[in-house]
Design a protein around this motif. Sequence first.
Motif, PDB file in Angstrom:
ATOM      1  N   GLY A 251       0.837  -1.133   0.025  1.00  0.00           N
ATOM      2  CA  GLY A 251       0.001  -0.030  -0.094  1.00  0.00           C
ATOM      3  C   GLY A 251       0.895   1.066   0.021  1.00  0.00           C
ATOM      4  O   GLY A 251       1.854   1.217   0.195  1.00  0.00           O
ATOM      5  N   SER A 252       0.260   2.416  -0.256  1.00  0.00           N
ATOM      6  CA  SER A 252       0.782   3.536  -0.349  1.00  0.00           C
ATOM      7  C   SER A 252      -0.201   4.684  -0.322  1.00  0.00           C
ATOM      8  O   SER A 252      -1.429   4.262  -0.169  1.00  0.00           O
ATOM      9  N   GLY A 253       0.190   5.839  -0.339  1.00  0.00           N
ATOM     10  CA  GLY A 253      -0.866   7.284  -0.449  1.00  0.00           C
ATOM     11  C   GLY A 253      -1.845   6.811  -1.561  1.00  0.00           C
ATOM     12  O   GLY A 253      -2.929   7.010  -1.387  1.00  0.00           O
ATOM     13  N   ARG A 254      -1.170   6.303  -2.697  1.00  0.00           N
ATOM     14  CA  ARG A 254      -2.115   6.252  -3.931  1.00  0.00           C
ATOM     15  C   ARG A 254      -2.720   5.065  -3.941  1.00  0.00           C
ATOM     16  O   ARG A 254      -4.054   4.961  -4.361  1.00  0.00           O
ATOM     17  N   TYR A 255      -2.275   3.869  -3.334  1.00  0.00           N
ATOM     18  CA  TYR A 255      -2.890   2.652  -3.400  1.00  0.00           C
ATOM     19  C   TYR A 255      -3.178   2.186  -2.091  1.00  0.00           C
ATOM     20  O   TYR A 255      -2.749   0.843  -1.826  1.00  0.00           O
ATOM     21  N   PRO A 256      -3.911   2.777  -1.110  1.00  0.00           N
ATOM     22  CA  PRO A 256      -4.161   2.019   0.007  1.00  0.00           C
ATOM     23  C   PRO A 256      -4.941   0.968   0.020  1.00  0.00           C
ATOM     24  O   PRO A 256      -4.809  -0.146   1.007  1.00  0.00           O
ATOM     25  N   GLY A 257      -5.756   0.671  -0.963  1.00  0.00           N
ATOM     26  CA  GLY A 257      -6.575  -0.714  -1.192  1.00  0.00           C
ATOM     27  C   GLY A 257      -5.692  -1.819  -1.139  1.00  0.00           C
ATOM     28  O   GLY A 257      -6.165  -2.922  -0.794  1.00  0.00           O
ATOM     29  N   ALA A 258      -4.566  -1.709  -1.758  1.00  0.00           N
ATOM     30  CA  ALA A 258      -3.737  -2.995  -1.729  1.00  0.00           C
ATOM     31  C   ALA A 258      -3.478  -3.365  -0.454  1.00  0.00           C
ATOM     32  O   ALA A 258      -3.332  -4.564  -0.223  1.00  0.00           O
ATOM     33  N   ALA A 259      -2.853  -2.656   0.345  1.00  0.00           N
ATOM     34  CA  ALA A 259      -2.640  -2.908   1.673  1.00  0.00           C
ATOM     35  C   ALA A 259      -3.893  -3.768   2.371  1.00  0.00           C
ATOM     36  O   ALA A 259      -3.879  -4.663   3.163  1.00  0.00           O
ATOM     37  N   VAL A 260      -5.155  -2.952   2.104  1.00  0.00           N
ATOM     38  CA  VAL A 260      -6.289  -3.709   2.790  1.00  0.00           C
ATOM     39  C   VAL A 260      -6.636  -4.696   2.477  1.00  0.00           C
ATOM     40  O   VAL A 260      -6.878  -5.921   3.432  1.00  0.00           O
ATOM     41  N   LEU A 261      -6.713  -5.281   1.106  1.00  0.00           N
ATOM     42  CA  LEU A 261      -6.862  -6.259   0.405  1.00  0.00           C
ATOM     43  C   LEU A 261      -5.766  -7.481   1.004  1.00  0.00           C
ATOM     44  O   LEU A 261      -6.108  -8.413   1.199  1.00  0.00           O
ATOM     45  N   CYS A 262      -4.492  -7.100   0.836  1.00  0.00           N
ATOM     46  CA  CYS A 262      -3.240  -7.974   1.262  1.00  0.00           C
ATOM     47  C   CYS A 262      -3.782  -8.454   2.774  1.00  0.00           C
ATOM     48  O   CYS A 262      -3.547  -9.695   3.141  1.00  0.00           O
ATOM     49  N   VAL A 263      -3.835  -7.671   3.644  1.00  0.00           N
ATOM     50  CA  VAL A 263      -4.042  -7.998   4.964  1.00  0.00           C
ATOM     51  C   VAL A 263      -5.594  -8.706   5.015  1.00  0.00           C
ATOM     52  O   VAL A 263      -5.547  -9.756   5.910  1.00  0.00           O
ATOM     53  N   ALA A 264      -6.378  -8.441   4.319  1.00  0.00           N
ATOM     54  CA  ALA A 264      -7.698  -9.436   4.251  1.00  0.00           C
ATOM     55  C   ALA A 264      -7.288 -10.734   4.066  1.00  0.00           C
ATOM     56  O   ALA A 264      -7.765 -11.661   4.553  1.00  0.00           O
TER      57      ALA A 264
END
Length: 485
Positions: A251-264
Amino acid sequence: MRTAFSVETVRAAELELMARVPEGALMQRAAAGLAVVCAEVLGKVYGSRVVLLVGSGDNGGDALYAGVRLARRGAGVFAVLLSPERVHAGGLAAFRGAGGRVVGIEGAEDVLRRADLVVDGIVGIGGKGGLRESAAQLVGAVRESGVPVVAVDLPSGVDADSGEVAGEAVRADVTVTFGAYKPGLLIDPGREYAGVVRFVDIGLGGVPGGGDGSGEGAVEALQYADVASLLPLPTGESDKYRRGVVGIVAGSGRYPGAAVLCVAGALRGGAGAVRYVGHAADAVIARFPETLVSAGPPSKAGRVQAWVVGPGLGDDSERLEDVVGADVPVLIDADGLRLADEAAVRGRSAPTLLTPHAGEAAALLGVAREEVERGRLAAVRELAGRYRATVLLKGSTTLVAAAGGGGAVRVNPTGTPWLATAGSGDVLSGLAGALLAAGLGAGDAGAVGAYLHGLAARHAADGAPVGAHDVAAAIPAAWRDVRGD
């Protein structure tokens, strides 16, 4: 485990078995199984019209002898001979004796228009490269006719060892394969051309040696029982640390959703705890308050049993380098693949799992994406050899090659076209990372993760569009499905 063997291995096993059984026994066994499947596709054999496309090899003989059995049951059977001078003599004689009729290529279109079934016996498993012009034109006529097609052993035009398709090829509704699965039946694009694959046992046993022994195949596909035996399960003595702590740098400021989905994916994949390091901590905590967040660097975040790095990371090479230097298993995906230093990955002592899609694999290999998609088996082996890492090549058929590129490549049999959606790869990364943290080896973590991921997508989609978050939510259902709970 469903195992597919190379043409060389199958041929050797057939020769060994043929030396121990009456002449022609293997062909008769194959023809009998082929005829049974043809009858099932037809529904009613008596009065039906069947067209055999007969080449010069044993596949043509199999088709002719199957045609004999169908003719004796009252079907009108026509054989189109592509190489009359090299046709299987015994099969042709038996076919004519049973009332079968032979037509030339010039008469093929006429009989195809009135056919109820086409049997593809043009080219066998030894065929390489594209079909000859006359065969390619005939295949085009079959496609235009819309008649159901049953392929003999392998659709003509598909490479048996790789699944590659060079030019025109038969698109079968059903493929009847004999003695052993061939890699080209399990790997796209060949898998798509094969349709439903039916297996006929002709006595090759475990294939190597042609008897009851078993040996390592070129490709293998896990099945429910295999996956169930590999799933990590907590015991009465388990705590969150014994179950496996996975660290996620995504994730990053531009792609926070990637972090959320990875954690999911990691939480649904059984991780005892998830440590998150990155720029999307607020988004992660808002969705999953059980996550342990850290400002970093990763090496200061606390103890983990495995790391996942790369989804939506942007250009944060500093954190990537910190993770690659860790002495625990590491999964590298997405931006991590773009930023990772090849020498640093090759030099790791702990297991590494790379999870590129075709475009990322092409960039790593320095070739066009089309080349990877056309030759997926060769590409995943080359990447695994170049990086000395286990490689999971995502796509319509996901492949997992062991570090170094040797041994059997695992092909994932689950999934759905609806899985081609943004963020689904991030879920897979978290899921496979959790399995790494639980103690599975890189190959098992990749294969089991892909299996559950594809199965979860089927549960979530059920014939309708889904988002990546739906796939993550369906992982527990897939887990229960595999275990039979």
